[in-house]
Design a protein around this motif. Structure first.
Motif, mmCIF file in Angstrom:
data_model
loop_
_atom_site.group_PDB
_atom_site.id
_atom_site.type_symbol
_atom_site.label_atom_id
_atom_site.label_comp_id
_atom_site.label_asym_id
_atom_site.label_seq_id
_atom_site.Cartn_x
_atom_site.Cartn_y
_atom_site.Cartn_z
ATOM 1 N N ASP A 183 0.824 -1.213 0.000
ATOM 2 C CA ASP A 183 0.000 0.000 0.000
ATOM 3 C C ASP A 183 0.855 1.260 0.000
ATOM 4 N N LEU A 184 2.169 1.117 -0.209
ATOM 5 C CA LEU A 184 3.134 2.202 -0.235
ATOM 6 C C LEU A 184 3.249 2.901 1.123
ATOM 7 N N ARG A 185 2.900 2.167 2.215
ATOM 8 C CA ARG A 185 3.098 2.690 3.557
ATOM 9 C C ARG A 185 4.533 2.392 3.980
ATOM 10 N N VAL A 186 5.194 3.407 4.573
ATOM 11 C CA VAL A 186 6.602 3.275 4.944
ATOM 12 C C VAL A 186 6.738 2.329 6.113
ATOM 13 N N LEU A 187 7.566 1.292 5.971
ATOM 14 C CA LEU A 187 7.820 0.343 7.050
ATOM 15 C C LEU A 187 9.164 0.608 7.709
ATOM 16 N N VAL A 188 10.164 0.967 6.931
ATOM 17 C CA VAL A 188 11.528 1.211 7.443
ATOM 18 C C VAL A 188 12.016 2.542 6.876
ATOM 19 N N TRP A 189 12.610 3.323 7.741
ATOM 20 C CA TRP A 189 13.175 4.645 7.364
ATOM 21 C C TRP A 189 14.451 4.772 8.183
ATOM 22 N N GLU A 242 3.426 6.445 7.099
ATOM 23 C CA GLU A 242 2.894 7.396 6.135
ATOM 24 C C GLU A 242 3.011 6.837 4.719
ATOM 25 N N HIS A 243 2.183 7.369 3.830
ATOM 26 C CA HIS A 243 2.236 6.975 2.415
ATOM 27 C C HIS A 243 3.474 7.611 1.789
ATOM 28 N N LEU A 244 4.216 6.808 1.056
ATOM 29 C CA LEU A 244 5.480 7.278 0.491
ATOM 30 C C LEU A 244 5.273 8.512 -0.374
ATOM 31 N N LEU A 245 4.245 8.496 -1.199
ATOM 32 C CA LEU A 245 4.044 9.571 -2.150
ATOM 33 C C LEU A 245 3.503 10.836 -1.493
#
Length: 659
Positions: A519-525, A543-546
Motif C-alpha cells: 500500500d506504499l506505507r513506509v515500514l523502514v526509514w 505514512e504513504h510514500l508519495l
C-alpha cells in the motif's frame, strides 16, 4: 361409655367458650354430647373431666373437636329442586324489585367449605351476566370453623367435589389446575369469607337474600328464636330467607311469611319489632298500670331532643313537627310548622322527597332512600340515609308521614375504607395463594432436582477419578510445555539479537534505505534516510510514500515502485535531482527493488538512496567522534570539517554547526 353428670359436660362447654370463644351452650344437648363422646372415644378418653385435661395440654385437640361437632356436610346445588326454585323464582323477583344499578347483598350463613356461596355466585352470574355480577353483587359467606373457611377461600375442589356440576358450569366458572377445579378469580372477588358466630356475633345488615341451610336444627328452641331475630334484623325490607328442608320452625313464626314452604323460602315481614332497635311503624297502645301526667309535653320534648333529624307531616303534606336536629341541620324554625312541605327547601334538597312521600302514602310501607349526598359547601359533603315511614292508625287510616334523616357520613367513610381494605386483602390473599401454588410446584421440582443431583453426584465421583488421572497426564504435559516455553524464550532472545543486528546494520549504513508495503506505507526509514532528507523515522513510518514532504520528488518513483510491487524480477536505477536537508541541490541515485517473501511473492519494495555527488561536508558533525580521530590519517589536502576550504565558505552559513 358410662353416663356422667351433666355438670361435667357443661364444664367442658364453659371451658370451650372461655378459652376459644365458641359458645355451644345453645346447641341441642343430646346431639352435642353424642359428638363430644365420639371424639373422646377416638382419643381413648372415658370421662369429660379427663378430656378437659387433654384440651388444656394439647391445643391441637380443639381443631379436631370442632371438626367433629361442626359437621361440614355440603355440596354444590345440594337439594337440586330447592336451588332450581331459587334460580327460577326467587332471584328474578329480587332483581325485579330493585333498580338496575342497585347493589345486591347476599349472606351465606354456615357456608362450610364454600360450595353454597359459590353456588349462589353461579346463579346470580347467570341471571345478571359476569360484568353486572362483579359490579352489583356482594356475597358474604360466614362460618365458625376457621379450617373450613381456609378451604373455602382457596376455592379449589377435587373432581369428586364438583360431580354435581354440569360440564358447561365447569367450563364457564372454573379453571382446571392439575387435578383440581378452581373458581374463577374475577368472580371470586365478589365472595367475601369471614368468621361469624350466629349466636354471639352481630349479624350482617341490609341483606337481600339470606341462605342458612341445615344449621338451625342443631340449636335448641331458645337459641333458634334468638338467631331468627338476628336474621330478621339482617334482612332488608322484603328480603328472602332460604333454609334447609330439615328446618320447620319458621312455619309458625310471626316475623316471616312463607314464600314456598316446601322449599323453605320465607320473606321478612316489614315493620315487626325484632328487639334490635327497628322502627315501629304500626303503633300499638300498651296496657298501662296507671295514668302518667304531662305525657303530651313529655312526648314533645322527647321528640324535639331526638338524636337524629326528624320531620313529621300530616296526611295533607302539612309540616306538623320539627325536632331540634332538623332545625339546626336544615335551617328550619318553629315558624315553618303549619306550612306545606312543598314550600320548604327541604322538599327537594338534599333529595326530592315529595315522590317518596306519595309512594309511602299509597303503599302504606316504609321507604329507605340510601346514599343521599348533600353538598353544603365546596368540600363539605354530608351523606344521609333517609327513612320515609307512614304513620298508620289501627284501622289502617293514614295519620301522617315521618321523615328521618340518618347521618351516615362516618359509616360510609368506614365502609369505603373497609371495602378498600378488603380489596387489598383479597388481592394480597390471591397473590399469597398464587405464591403458595408456585412454592408447591417449586418443591416438587426441587425434589426432582435432588434426585438428579444424587445421580449427578455419583457421576461426578466417577468423573473425579478420571480427572485425577487426567491431572497426572496434564502435569506431565505441563512439564513438556515448560521445556517448550524455555526453548521459545531462548528463540525469542535470539530473535531479539537478530532484530538488534538488523537495526544496527540499517543504522550503520550511510545509504538511505526505505522499505514500503504494497500500500506504499513506509515500514523502514533508516538513519541514512534521516540524514539525507531531515525527516525523522517516527515522522515517516506509517505514512504513504508519495505523501512525504521531502526534497526528493517522490512522484518520479511511482512507476518504479509499482513495477517492483508487480512481481518484477528486475531492479530499477534512477538518477533524480533533489534538494537535500541542507537545502542544496543534489542528484540522488535511487535503486528500487522488490521485497519478496519465502514463496517468492512481492510483498513490498526496497528503495536505496545515495547522492551521486556526495561530499564529506554533507555528513553531520555529530556523526564524527573526536576520540576516534587519528592525526596520522589526516590528509593535508583535505580541509575537513575543521579546516574548510575557501570555496566552500558560505557567508550566510559560516560553519557546519550553523546548519
Amino acid at each position: 361409655m358410662p353416663t356422667e353428670p351433666d355438670d361435667q359436660f357443661e364444664a367442658v362447654l364453659t371451658y370451650l367458650k372461655e378459652t376459644r370463644g365458641f359458645d355451644f351452650t345453645g346447641y341441642k344437648r343430646t346431639s352435642l354430647a353424642r359428638r363430644v363422646r365420639r371424639r373422646m372415644a377416638q382419643v381413648g378418653v372415658d370421662h369429660f373431666s379427663d378430656y378437659m385435661d387433654l384440651l388444656q395440654v394439647d391445643p391441637d385437640e380443639f381443631d379436631a373437636l370442632f371438626n367433629t361437632i361442626l359437621i361440614n356436610v355440603t355440596d354444590f346445588f345440594r337439594d337440586a329442586e330447592a336451588w332450581e326454585h331459587i334460580r327460577r323464582d326467587v332471584i328474578p323477583a329480587l332483581l325485579a324489585e330493585r333498580d338496575p344499578d342497585e347493589p345486591l347483598r347476599v349472606w351465606s350463613a354456615g357456608c362450610s367449605a364454600g360450595q353454597e356461596a359459590y353456588t349462589l355466585a353461579m346463579l346470580l352470574a347467570d341471571a345478571l351476566g359476569p360484568e353486572q355480577f362483579r359490579q352489583r353483587v356482594k356475597i358474604y359467606a360466614t362460618d365458625v370453623d376457621e379450617e373450613a373457611l381456609t378451604q373455602a377461600r382457596q376455592a379449589s375442589y377435587t373432581t369428586a367435589e364438583v360431580e354435581n356440576l354440569t360440564e358447561g358450569q365447569l367450563q364457564q366458572y372454573f379453571d382446571q389446575q392439575g387435578g383440581h377445579y378452581v373458581f374463577r378469580k374475577d368472580l371470586r372477588r365478589s365472595v367475601i369469607f369471614g368468621r361469624n358466630d350466629l349466636v354471639q356475633d352481630a349479624p350482617i345488615s341490609r341483606i337481600d337474600l339470606l341462605v342458612c341451610r341445615n344449621t338451625l336444627m342443631y340449636f335448641n328452641a331458645e337459641t333458634q328464636a334468638k338467631v331468627l331475630g338476628r336474621f330478621h334484623f339482617a334482612l332488608a325490607p322484603r328480603g328472602i330467607l332460604f333454609l334447609g328442608k330439615a328446618e320447620m320452625l319458621l312455619s309458625h313464626s310471626r316475623i316471616f311469611d312463607p314464600v314456598d314452604l316446601k322449599r323453605r323460602t320465607f320473606r321478612r315481614i316489614p315493620g315487626v319489632p325484632t328487639g334490635l332497635g327497628s322502627l315501629v311503624t304500626y303503633p300499638r297502645v300498651p296496657e298501662r298500670a296507671g295514668e302518667v301526667g304531662g305525657l303530651d309535653e313529655l312526648r314533645e320534648h322527647a321528640f324535639s331532643a331526638g338524636p337524629v333529624a326528624q320531620v313529621v307531616i300530616t296526611g295533607d303534606d302539612i309540616v306538623a313537627l320539627i325536632n331540634q336536629q332538623a332545625e339546626a341541620l336544615f335551617g328550619l324554625s318553629p315558624r315553618d310548622i303549619g306550612r306545606p312541605l312543598r314550600d320548604l327547601e327541604l322538599s327537594y334538597r338534599p333529595v326530592e322527597l315529595r315522590a317518596y312521600v306519595e309512594q309511602a302514602k299509597v303503599e302504606r310501607r316504609p321507604l329507605r332512600i340510601k346514599d343521599v349526598e348533600w353538598v353544603r359547601a365546596p368540600g363539605d359533603s354530608v351523606w344521609f340515609e333517609i327513612h320515609v315511614n307512614p304513620l298508620v292508625h289501627t284501622d289502617n287510616g293514614l295519620l301522617g308521614i315521618t321523615i328521618v334523616f340518618h347521618d351516615v357520613s362516618a359509616a360510609r367513610q368506614l365502609l369505603e375504607e373497609l371495602e378498600h381494605t378488603n380489596r387489598r386483602l383479597e388481592s394480597a390473599y390471591e397473590e399469597l395463594q398464587s405464591t403458595n401454588e408456585e412454592l408447591e410446584t417449586t418443591n416438587e421440582e426441587l425434589q426432582s432436582t435432588v434426585e438428579e443431583l444424587e445421580t449427578t453426584n455419583e457421576e461426578l465421583q466417577s468423573t473425579n477419578e478420571e480427572l485425577e488421572t487426567m491431572n497426572e497426564e496434564l502435569q506431565s504435559t505441563n512439564d513438556e510445555l515448560q521445556a517448550i516455553n524455555d526453548t521459545l524464550r531462548e528463540r525469542s532472545a535470539e530473535l531479539d539479537q537478530v532484530n538488534d543486528f538488523m537495526e544496527t546494520i540499517l543504522t550503520s549504513l550511510r545509504l538511505g534505505v526505505v522499505v514500503v508495503d504494497r500500500d506504499l506505507r513506509v515500514l523502514v526509514w533508516n538513519r541514512g534516510t534521516e540524514d539525507l532528507w531531515g525527516l525523522r523515522s517516527d515522522e515517516a513510518v506509517g505514512e504513504h510514500l508519495l505523501n512525504l514532504d521531502i526534497g526528493l520528488p517522490v512522484g518520479e518513483l511511482r512507476s518504479a515502485v509499482w513495477a517492483a510491487l508487480s512481481d518484477s524480477t528486475t531492479e530499477d536505477v534512477l538518477l533524480i535531482d533533489a534538494i537535500n536537508r541542507r537545502g542544496r541541490n543534489t542528484t540522488v541515485r535511487v535503486v528500487v527493488a522488490p521485497m519478496r517473501n519465502q514463496a517468492g511473492e512481492s510483498v513490498g519494495a526496497i528503495l536505496v538512496m545515495e547522492p551521486s555527488d556526495a561530499r564529506p561536508e554533507d555528513a553531520r558533525p555529530e556523526d564524527h567522534d573526536p576520540e576516534d580521530h587519528d592525526p596520522e590519517d589526516h590528509d593535508p589536502e583535505d580541509p575537513g570539517p575543521e579546516n574548510p576550504s575557501p570555496e566552500d565558505h558560505d557567508p550566510e552559513n559560516p560553519s557546519p554547526e550553523a546548519d
